[in-house]
Design an enzyme around this catalytic site. Structure first.
Site, mmCIF file in Angstrom:
data_model
loop_
_atom_site.group_PDB
_atom_site.id
_atom_site.type_symbol
_atom_site.label_atom_id
_atom_site.label_comp_id
_atom_site.label_asym_id
_atom_site.label_seq_id
_atom_site.Cartn_x
_atom_site.Cartn_y
_atom_site.Cartn_z
ATOM 1 N N HIS A 59 3.908 -0.337 4.402
ATOM 2 C CA HIS A 59 3.227 -1.012 3.294
ATOM 3 C C HIS A 59 4.115 -2.134 2.762
ATOM 4 O O HIS A 59 5.326 -2.008 2.697
ATOM 5 C CB HIS A 59 2.858 -0.028 2.179
ATOM 6 C CG HIS A 59 4.008 0.577 1.462
ATOM 7 N ND1 HIS A 59 4.634 -0.038 0.396
ATOM 8 C CD2 HIS A 59 4.656 1.743 1.639
ATOM 9 C CE1 HIS A 59 5.609 0.728 -0.055
ATOM 10 N NE2 HIS A 59 5.652 1.814 0.690
ATOM 11 N N ASP A 95 3.264 -3.778 -0.228
ATOM 12 C CA ASP A 95 3.164 -3.878 -1.688
ATOM 13 C C ASP A 95 4.262 -3.062 -2.355
ATOM 14 O O ASP A 95 4.914 -2.229 -1.734
ATOM 15 C CB ASP A 95 1.785 -3.428 -2.174
ATOM 16 C CG ASP A 95 1.443 -2.004 -1.753
ATOM 17 O OD1 ASP A 95 1.962 -1.535 -0.724
ATOM 18 O OD2 ASP A 95 0.657 -1.355 -2.455
ATOM 19 N N ASP A 126 11.925 0.340 -0.298
ATOM 20 C CA ASP A 126 10.610 0.943 -0.051
ATOM 21 C C ASP A 126 9.549 -0.144 0.113
ATOM 22 O O ASP A 126 8.960 -0.571 -0.849
ATOM 23 C CB ASP A 126 10.263 1.851 -1.227
ATOM 24 C CG ASP A 126 8.923 2.525 -1.088
ATOM 25 O OD1 ASP A 126 8.443 2.653 0.042
ATOM 26 O OD2 ASP A 126 8.343 2.914 -2.119
ATOM 27 N N GLU A 186 -0.612 1.280 -1.146
ATOM 28 C CA GLU A 186 0.061 2.535 -0.813
ATOM 29 C C GLU A 186 0.050 3.517 -1.970
ATOM 30 O O GLU A 186 -0.042 4.722 -1.766
ATOM 31 C CB GLU A 186 1.497 2.220 -0.378
ATOM 32 C CG GLU A 186 2.271 3.418 0.086
ATOM 33 C CD GLU A 186 3.321 3.892 -0.900
ATOM 34 O OE1 GLU A 186 3.899 4.953 -0.642
ATOM 35 O OE2 GLU A 186 3.550 3.235 -1.922
ATOM 36 N N GLU A 187 0.133 3.024 -3.173
ATOM 37 C CA GLU A 187 0.188 3.919 -4.328
ATOM 38 C C GLU A 187 -1.169 4.531 -4.660
ATOM 39 O O GLU A 187 -1.247 5.467 -5.437
ATOM 40 C CB GLU A 187 0.704 3.157 -5.564
ATOM 41 C CG GLU A 187 2.126 2.660 -5.428
ATOM 42 C CD GLU A 187 3.146 3.779 -5.321
ATOM 43 O OE1 GLU A 187 2.928 4.858 -5.901
ATOM 44 O OE2 GLU A 187 4.170 3.577 -4.647
#
Length: 194
Positions: A17, A19, A50, A84-85
């Protein structure tokens, strides 16, 4: 990115990811959230761990395969997704709906070099409590949303205990004391803009 194989082999997706979460809380102690500043042997900035390095490593893997004329039977994909979140609906799911469906996927999420062969899954919920702010100068009824929050936090704790009594766990998590976690990630109070 897509590296086509010669045919007959399994396909592999490397999925990262791009973002990040919010830049809060501000100010940052070392640098600004999007500076990409390098100090000593460390890179600072939102997403540097991350998981932008993982995406770069995946792209470099394709480059190495190509430059060294390594012939693979199966296709290799590298995807950069978002959302992703929030369960990947605008990223991973969108990619699958477009027809990119590999036989195997590797998500090079940071794990301190532990291999995680199975995902526990996840869900994201947002709960809003409304109240009435102020001071009871004239006997107004002030509804404090913190009381409602306290009640729901107690119920969430009970829910976490209950979901960990489920006996239908995937085999890889059957020996784990607490295979399912509930994380309260953020609480905000006060006058919030919609």
């Amino acid at each position: 990115a897509h590296l086509k194989g010669s045919g007959g082999g399994k396909s592999l997706m490397l999925s990262s990811h791009i973002d990040t979460v919010t830049r809060m809380p501000l100010p940052w102690a070392i640098s600004s959230p999007f500076s990409g500043e390098v100090k000593g042997d460390r890179l600072y900035g939102r997403g540097s761990y991350d998981m932008k390095g993982s995406l770069a490593a995946s792209a470099i893997l394709l480059k190495i395969i190509h430059e060294n004329s390594i012939h693979l039977a199966g296709d290799v994909y590298v995807e950069s997704v978002v959302d992703e979140e929030n369960a990947g609906a605008n990223g991973t799911l969108a990619s699958r709906l477009r027809g990119y469906i590999p036989d195997l996927a590797i998500v090079p999420e940071p794990t301190n070099l532990d291999i995680c062969p199975h995902s526990k899954g996840g869900q994201v919920f947002e709960i809003d409590f409304q109240g009435r702010s102020g001071v009871r100068y004239s006997g107004e009824d002030i509804l404090n949303p913190i009381y409602a929050l306290a009640k729901i936090v107690t119920q969430i704790e009970k829910y976490e205990a209950w979901i960990n009594t489920d006996v239908s766990l995937p085999p890889l998590f059957s020996q784990t004391d607490k295979p399912r976690s509930v994380v309260l990630s953020k609480v905000k109070a006060g006058d919030l803009t919609p």
